[in-house]
Scaffold this active site. Structure first.
Site: not given
Length: 276
Positions: A9, A23, A78, A144
């Site tokens: 992102h 995030e 992430h 993650e």
């Protein structure tokens, strides 16, 4: 080893949100720590990042860049989000790969090292049809690192010590997977990257803030030269000149074209340049 390191992102894409966190910021923090540990502690590691600040970059731009560079490994950082109750760590390789593929082998090694230190529930090793895993020409992994909308996980994400441990876990896995060799400290010389020297501490603090906005860690160091106190914006200290040169290039690319390297042996400064 050429690592393409991808903080997920960024810019207009905040990623998941929860408990006062974005995030994109957590991803970047972890990734910058991974890079710092690697380049400061291991030989023959070249790290290219998809972003070093809060910038927007498409998924295609990321994989195209890694492919054009000829990276040996693609690592995407992430955090997760779901319903507030889900929690824990998981990682992904491309769903079209077998369990005997190089990507699966690297996943096994890196996953094992991360879960040793991240204080998160182990949700396991998974596969997914994700762009950065599917379109990268090299083995790739997407991690993650907890659920940002879960109170337990997000409380950890707010701790600098936890972020450092998670970064170290990733590095530990990479070091084993790619047989990275620690840097040999056989010299007393330290190479420091100076992004400006000022008579005013406020000016030095302003330079540090600017570098931080570009994703480059730095701090104010005080030095006495010819009886006068100067304040340096220092962007790292390295035991090898090659790593210092890498950081110097990053600083110059951020717009500080007069940045330079000084070599120090114990307490003796061998070279210095002063900027008003």
């Amino acid at each position: 080893m050429k690592l393409y390191l991808d903080p997920g992102h960024g810019g207009t894409d905040s990623g998941a949100t929860g408990n006062g966190l974005l995030e994109k910021n957590v991803n970047l923090d972890i990734a910058l720590r991974i890079r710092s540990i690697l380049v400061n502690n291991y030989e023959n590691v070249d790290v290219q990042m998809s972003r070093t600040g809060d910038t927007t970059k498409s998924l295609q731009q990321r994989t195209n860049e890694a492919n054009a560079w000829g990276a040996d490994y693609f690592l995407s950082i992430h955090c997760n989000a779901f319903n507030g109750s889900a929690q824990g760590y998981e990682d992904y390789i491309y769903s079209g790969l077998s369990d005997s593929s190089p990507s699966a082998g690297y996943q096994n090694t890196i996953h094992a090292e991360i879960i040793k230190v991240n204080q998160l529930q182990n949700r396991g090793k998974k596969k997914g049809n994700l762009h950065v895993l599917r379109e990268s020409n090299m083995p790739a992994l997407l991690t993650e690192n907890g659920f940002i909308d879960n109170v337990h996980d997000s409380n950890l994400m707010k701790q600098s010590s936890w972020l450092q441990n998670v970064a170290q876990g990733h590095v530990n896995g990479l070091a084993i997977a790619f047989n990275l060799q620690p840097q040999q400290d056989d010299s007393d010389i330290i190479y420091k990257v100076v992004a400006g020297s000022f008579r005013s501490r406020d000016n030095a603090e302003e330079r540090v803030a600017f570098l931080s906005s570009r994703g480059i860690e730095s701090f104010v160091a005080t030095v006495t030269i010819s009886g006068e106190i100067w304040y340096r914006a220092q962007a790292g200290a390295f035991s090898t000149r090659a790593n210092a040169e890498t950081r110097l290039n990053e600083v110059k690319n951020a717009g500080i074209t007069d940045a330079y390297i000084i070599s120090e042996q114990q307490t003796t400064v061998l070279q210095s340049t002063i900027n008003e």
